[in-house]
Design a protein around this motif. Structure first.
Motif, PDB file in Angstrom:
ATOM      1  N   MET A   1       0.835  -1.189   0.000  1.00 36.92           N
ATOM      2  CA  MET A   1       0.000   0.000   0.000  1.00 36.92           C
ATOM      3  C   MET A   1       0.878   1.249   0.000  1.00 36.92           C
ATOM      4  N   ASP A   2       0.699   2.090  -1.012  1.00 40.06           N
ATOM      5  CA  ASP A   2       1.430   3.346  -1.101  1.00 40.06           C
ATOM      6  C   ASP A   2       0.614   4.416  -0.384  1.00 40.06           C
ATOM      7  N   VAL A   3       0.989   4.700   0.841  1.00 41.02           N
ATOM      8  CA  VAL A   3       0.250   5.634   1.685  1.00 41.02           C
ATOM      9  C   VAL A   3       0.194   7.021   1.051  1.00 41.02           C
ATOM     10  N   MET A   4       1.262   7.430   0.405  1.00 42.57           N
ATOM     11  CA  MET A   4       1.303   8.769  -0.167  1.00 42.57           C
ATOM     12  C   MET A   4       0.210   8.973  -1.211  1.00 42.57           C
ATOM     13  N   LYS A   5      -0.196   7.910  -1.878  1.00 40.51           N
ATOM     14  CA  LYS A   5      -1.258   8.031  -2.884  1.00 40.51           C
ATOM     15  C   LYS A   5      -2.611   8.371  -2.243  1.00 40.51           C
ATOM     16  N   LEU A   6      -2.748   8.155  -0.939  1.00 42.05           N
ATOM     17  CA  LEU A   6      -3.998   8.467  -0.246  1.00 42.05           C
ATOM     18  C   LEU A   6      -4.125   9.949   0.093  1.00 42.05           C
ATOM     19  N   PHE A   7      -2.994  10.630   0.173  1.00 44.56           N
ATOM     20  CA  PHE A   7      -2.997  12.061   0.462  1.00 44.56           C
ATOM     21  C   PHE A   7      -3.143  12.838  -0.833  1.00 44.56           C
ATOM     22  N   LYS A   8      -4.051  13.802  -0.834  1.00 44.05           N
ATOM     23  CA  LYS A   8      -4.273  14.675  -1.983  1.00 44.05           C
ATOM     24  C   LYS A   8      -4.263  16.108  -1.462  1.00 44.05           C
ATOM     25  N   GLU A   9      -3.608  16.980  -2.194  1.00 44.89           N
ATOM     26  CA  GLU A   9      -3.523  18.370  -1.759  1.00 44.89           C
ATOM     27  C   GLU A   9      -4.911  18.993  -1.572  1.00 44.89           C
ATOM     28  N   ASP A  10      -5.856  18.624  -2.441  1.00 39.13           N
ATOM     29  CA  ASP A  10      -7.196  19.217  -2.345  1.00 39.13           C
ATOM     30  C   ASP A  10      -8.055  18.588  -1.244  1.00 39.13           C
ATOM     31  N   LEU A  11      -7.471  17.669  -0.474  1.00 36.51           N
ATOM     32  CA  LEU A  11      -8.155  17.089   0.681  1.00 36.51           C
ATOM     33  C   LEU A  11      -7.514  17.552   1.996  1.00 36.51           C
ATOM     34  N   ILE A  12      -6.702  18.598   1.910  1.00 34.86           N
ATOM     35  CA  ILE A  12      -6.058  19.170   3.096  1.00 34.86           C
ATOM     36  C   ILE A  12      -6.671  20.545   3.346  1.00 34.86           C
ATOM     37  N   VAL A  13      -7.152  20.747   4.573  1.00 33.85           N
ATOM     38  CA  VAL A  13      -7.802  22.000   4.943  1.00 33.85           C
ATOM     39  C   VAL A  13      -7.017  22.632   6.089  1.00 33.85           C
ATOM     40  N   THR A  14      -6.638  23.889   5.927  1.00 32.16           N
ATOM     41  CA  THR A  14      -5.940  24.603   7.003  1.00 32.16           C
ATOM     42  C   THR A  14      -6.892  25.616   7.642  1.00 32.16           C
ATOM     43  N   GLY A  15      -6.683  25.852   8.926  1.00 30.99           N
ATOM     44  CA  GLY A  15      -7.481  26.847   9.631  1.00 30.99           C
ATOM     45  C   GLY A  15      -8.957  26.497   9.754  1.00 30.99           C
ATOM     46  N   LEU A  16      -9.264  25.202   9.800  1.00 36.38           N
ATOM     47  CA  LEU A  16     -10.667  24.782   9.909  1.00 36.38           C
ATOM     48  C   LEU A  16     -11.225  25.183  11.269  1.00 36.38           C
ATOM     49  N   GLU A  17     -12.369  25.851  11.238  1.00 35.96           N
ATOM     50  CA  GLU A  17     -13.037  26.233  12.473  1.00 35.96           C
ATOM     51  C   GLU A  17     -14.186  25.266  12.734  1.00 35.96           C
ATOM     52  N   ALA A  18     -14.210  24.718  13.941  1.00 36.69           N
ATOM     53  CA  ALA A  18     -15.267  23.786  14.325  1.00 36.69           C
ATOM     54  C   ALA A  18     -15.464  23.878  15.832  1.00 36.69           C
ATOM     55  N   LYS A  19     -16.712  23.672  16.256  1.00 36.58           N
ATOM     56  CA  LYS A  19     -17.027  23.730  17.687  1.00 36.58           C
ATOM     57  C   LYS A  19     -16.809  22.387  18.379  1.00 36.58           C
ATOM     58  N   ASN A  20     -16.953  21.298  17.593  1.00 35.17           N
ATOM     59  CA  ASN A  20     -16.850  19.976  18.212  1.00 35.17           C
ATOM     60  C   ASN A  20     -16.402  18.935  17.183  1.00 35.17           C
ATOM     61  N   ASP A  21     -16.226  17.711  17.657  1.00 37.30           N
ATOM     62  CA  ASP A  21     -15.730  16.638  16.794  1.00 37.30           C
ATOM     63  C   ASP A  21     -16.670  16.346  15.627  1.00 37.30           C
ATOM     64  N   GLU A  22     -17.977  16.434  15.864  1.00 37.04           N
ATOM     65  CA  GLU A  22     -18.926  16.150  14.784  1.00 37.04           C
ATOM     66  C   GLU A  22     -18.824  17.173  13.653  1.00 37.04           C
ATOM     67  N   GLU A  23     -18.560  18.428  13.994  1.00 40.76           N
ATOM     68  CA  GLU A  23     -18.394  19.453  12.955  1.00 40.76           C
ATOM     69  C   GLU A  23     -17.142  19.192  12.108  1.00 40.76           C
ATOM     70  N   VAL A  24     -16.070  18.748  12.757  1.00 40.25           N
ATOM     71  CA  VAL A  24     -14.839  18.431  12.026  1.00 40.25           C
ATOM     72  C   VAL A  24     -15.091  17.237  11.098  1.00 40.25           C
ATOM     73  N   ILE A  25     -15.673  16.190  11.642  1.00 44.19           N
ATOM     74  CA  ILE A  25     -15.962  14.986  10.854  1.00 44.19           C
ATOM     75  C   ILE A  25     -16.876  15.331   9.674  1.00 44.19           C
ATOM     76  N   THR A  26     -17.879  16.148   9.925  1.00 47.67           N
ATOM     77  CA  THR A  26     -18.802  16.543   8.862  1.00 47.67           C
ATOM     78  C   THR A  26     -18.083  17.326   7.769  1.00 47.67           C
ATOM     79  N   ALA A  27     -17.249  18.277   8.164  1.00 48.91           N
ATOM     80  CA  ALA A  27     -16.530  19.086   7.176  1.00 48.91           C
ATOM     81  C   ALA A  27     -15.625  18.222   6.302  1.00 48.91           C
TER      82      ALA A  27
END
Length: 159
Positions: A1-27
């Motif tokens: 399994m090539d782990v690096m292939k699972l990471f995509k630049e457009d799936l990385i979010v910086t400065g995400l604001e969330a109040k709780n774990d469910e908001e992060v998971i949802t985003a």
């Protein structure tokens, strides 16, 4: 399994604001859904699983969470990563009675459950490197985080 292939630049979010774990998971789940990696059922399945099997992982200063769910909710494998603007509480995977203030969240979408233990083992090379986690946390852009992760896997020849 090539782990690096699972990471995509457009799936990385910086400065995400969330109040709780469910908001992060949802985003992150919605991002994976919009990009065609997961089914509509993914977000609810991850939230439900997180309640039963928490994924908060304390690592000194930079804590993280690795929410995920069953392969039946995934179309193609990927990892979505959020750097949170402010830490969000996740239940500790080792002791669900305790909370972990997560700064980073790696939402894992795998369409083959047999690969999950292998992937988690390979991701530990990132999770155990506190300096690397701090660099990711302080990075301002998805492209710089993507480059940092790519370099880490290249250096360690983790694929």
């Amino acid at each position: 399994m090539d782990v690096m292939k699972l990471f995509k630049e457009d799936l990385i979010v910086t400065g995400l604001e969330a109040k709780n774990d469910e908001e992060v998971i949802t985003a992150l789940g919605n991002l994976l859904y919009l990009k065609g990696y997961v089914k509509k059922s993914f977000v609810k399945a991850v939230i439900d699983r997180e309640k039963k099997y928490p994924t908060g992982l304390p690592i000194n200063e930079i804590n993280l969470a690795i929410p995920h769910t069953d392969a039946e909710h995934v179309l193609k494998p990927a990892i979505a990563l959020a750097v949170l603007k402010k830490p969000v509480l996740f239940k500790n995977m080792a002791d669900p009675c305790q909370k972990v203030k997560a700064n980073l969240v790696f939402t894992i979408a795998l369409n083959d459950s047999h690969n999950q233990p292998i992937l988690l083992q390979k991701l530990m090379s990132i999770f155990q490197d506190e300096k690397l986690l701090l660099t990711i946390k302080e990075s301002q852009s998805a492209s710089s985080i993507f480059d940092i992760i790519k370099l880490k896997f290249k250096e360690e020849n983790v694929s």
